[in-house]
Scaffold this motif. Structure first.
Motif, PDB file in Angstrom:
ATOM      1  N   GLU A   1       0.838  -1.202   0.000  1.00 54.21           N
ATOM      2  CA  GLU A   1       0.000   0.000   0.000  1.00 54.21           C
ATOM      3  C   GLU A   1       0.873   1.253   0.000  1.00 54.21           C
ATOM      4  O   GLU A   1       1.073   1.921   1.006  1.00 54.21           O
TER       5      GLU A   1
ATOM      6  N   PRO B   1       1.531   4.718  -2.668  1.00 59.74           N
ATOM      7  CA  PRO B   1       0.888   5.363  -3.814  1.00 59.74           C
ATOM      8  C   PRO B   1       1.704   5.342  -5.091  1.00 59.74           C
ATOM      9  O   PRO B   1       1.153   5.540  -6.178  1.00 59.74           O
TER      10      PRO B   1
ATOM     11  N   THR C   1      -8.069   3.089 -10.717  1.00 59.39           N
ATOM     12  CA  THR C   1      -7.684   3.618  -9.416  1.00 59.39           C
ATOM     13  C   THR C   1      -8.406   2.787  -8.364  1.00 59.39           C
ATOM     14  O   THR C   1      -9.619   2.624  -8.404  1.00 59.39           O
TER      15      THR C   1
ATOM     16  N   ASP D   1      -8.612   1.815  -4.110  1.00 59.05           N
ATOM     17  CA  ASP D   1      -8.230   2.294  -2.780  1.00 59.05           C
ATOM     18  C   ASP D   1      -8.882   1.464  -1.675  1.00 59.05           C
ATOM     19  O   ASP D   1      -9.236   1.977  -0.619  1.00 59.05           O
TER      20      ASP D   1
ATOM     21  N   VAL E   1      -5.166   3.850   0.641  1.00 56.05           N
ATOM     22  CA  VAL E   1      -4.237   4.574  -0.233  1.00 56.05           C
ATOM     23  C   VAL E   1      -4.657   4.356  -1.693  1.00 56.05           C
ATOM     24  O   VAL E   1      -4.803   3.222  -2.138  1.00 56.05           O
ATOM     25  N   PRO E   2      -4.849   5.435  -2.466  1.00 50.70           N
ATOM     26  CA  PRO E   2      -5.189   5.263  -3.883  1.00 50.70           C
ATOM     27  C   PRO E   2      -4.026   4.620  -4.645  1.00 50.70           C
ATOM     28  O   PRO E   2      -2.893   5.085  -4.566  1.00 50.70           O
TER      29      PRO E   2
END
Length: 340
Positions: free
Chosen positions: A111, A113, A288, A290, A296-297
């Motif tokens: 996790e 980005p 995308t 999350d 977290v994206p």
């Protein structure tokens, strides 16, 4: 949590495809499937004219951190990491990104980005497991044998399972009589946990939602010792050969087929694209995402899994995933169509 702020550095200059080195950090080779992933991944990397280098963390977080630094020192232009401990590996991911080296988190979520995430849709895997167990055992005492507490996928799988079973649990149709993480996804740990649950409940267990084929095998060993194997439905995933044979023999209800060859090839292709200078949003067939523990994206590619029960064992045969002799070993041929 990763250490320090994200450092925005220019990526390394893009390399020509025949000058690319892809470094792969494996958590271990405990599960049968990882050798298949590696074979497909290595073949795809070398077929593209790139070099494959790898390390095996041997189920040790500290070794994996050192391994990643070693791969960087050996000239990796991109990294593929199957984490042993998804949180513990983040400083190594940050170190790579600080040096402009792209990172692909493989199968297990990292996790961060700036890491690309490629896996099968693990929440859907959990749903498929739960649907199959619910179909044959709609009420009663359920046990959840979960994955490793260090692997975010364990909780993502459980969320999927609860998508299907949550209402039945709230209504009282299903009673949860045991719920246990499995350190390292180890079958021996799963067996021990299942033995303790059976002792505590005096064998009053009607269904086991196990999160992969290794933990399923451990749970089934515990059930077999009590003469309950085959009478209690058990789920799994990965389509391990032993699990597919258990399905044919009737001691495991479902596995989820996530073709490791396909995942390995696609991870290799993504890593090469990133090493050539592609940005994360440039990679095709992504979204995308999350849904990790910290929200977290991520830029992710999630492949679709396929549930396998006795009714569609032909799928893994036709995919050349397993041969008929291995699948049907010890099976009464009249019981399973593909073994006749």
């Amino acid at each position: 949590m990763f250490v320090g702020a994200l450092v925005a550095l220019a990526p390394r200059p893009a390399a020509a495809q025949d000058d690319i080195t892809i470094g792969v950090s494996w958590s271990n080779f405990q599960e049968e499937r990882w050798k298949r992933d590696e074979s497909a991944m290595r073949e795809a990397i070398e077929a593209a004219g790139a070099e494959y280098i790898s390390t095996d963390a041997q189920s040790q977080s500290a070794k994996q951190l050192t391994d990643v630094e070693n791969l960087i020192a050996r000239g990796a232009d991109a990294l593929i990491i199957l984490p042993w401990d998804a949180a513990a590996v983040i400083p190594a991911v940050q170190s790579a990104r600080n040096q402009g080296i792209p990172v692909v988190g493989y199968d297990r979520l990292i996790e961060h980005p700036e890491a690309f995430y490629i896996s099968y849709d693990n929440r859907e895997v959990g749903r498929q497991q739960a649907r199959a167990i619910l179909k044959v055992q709609p009420t009663g005492n359920y046990v959840f044998i979960k994955g490793a507490p260090t692997d975010p996928n364990a909780d993502i799988l459980h969320k999927g399972q609860m998508d299907v079973l949550g209402e039945r649990i709230e209504s009282g149709d299903i009673k949860v009589v045991g719920e246990q993480y499995t350190d390292g996804w180890a079958p021996s740990v799963a067996q021990e946990n299942m033995e303790q649950i059976l002792t505590r409940t005096t064998n009053e267990v009607d269904a086991v939602v196990a999160s992969n084929d290794g933990t399923a095998g451990g749970a089934i060993s515990a059930l077999a010792a009590q003469g309950m194997a085959g009478a209690v439905p058990v789920s799994g995933q990965d389509a391990d050969h032993a699990a597919l044979n258990r399905i044919a023999r009737g001691t495991q209800t479902i596995t989820v087929f996530k073709d490791a060859r396909k995942l390995g090839r696609q991870a290799a292709e993504v890593a090469i694209e990133l090493a050539q200078g592609a940005e994360l949003p440039d990679i095709p067939n992504t979204r995308t995402w999350d849904n990790g523990p910290r929200g977290v994206p991520m830029t992710a590619r999630l492949l679709e899994p396929v549930p396998i029960t006795r009714d569609n064992l032909n799928v893994v045969l036709e995919a050349d995933w397993i041969d008929r002799a291995t699948l049907c070993r010890g099976v009464e041929t009249d019981a399973v169509e593909v073994c006749r």
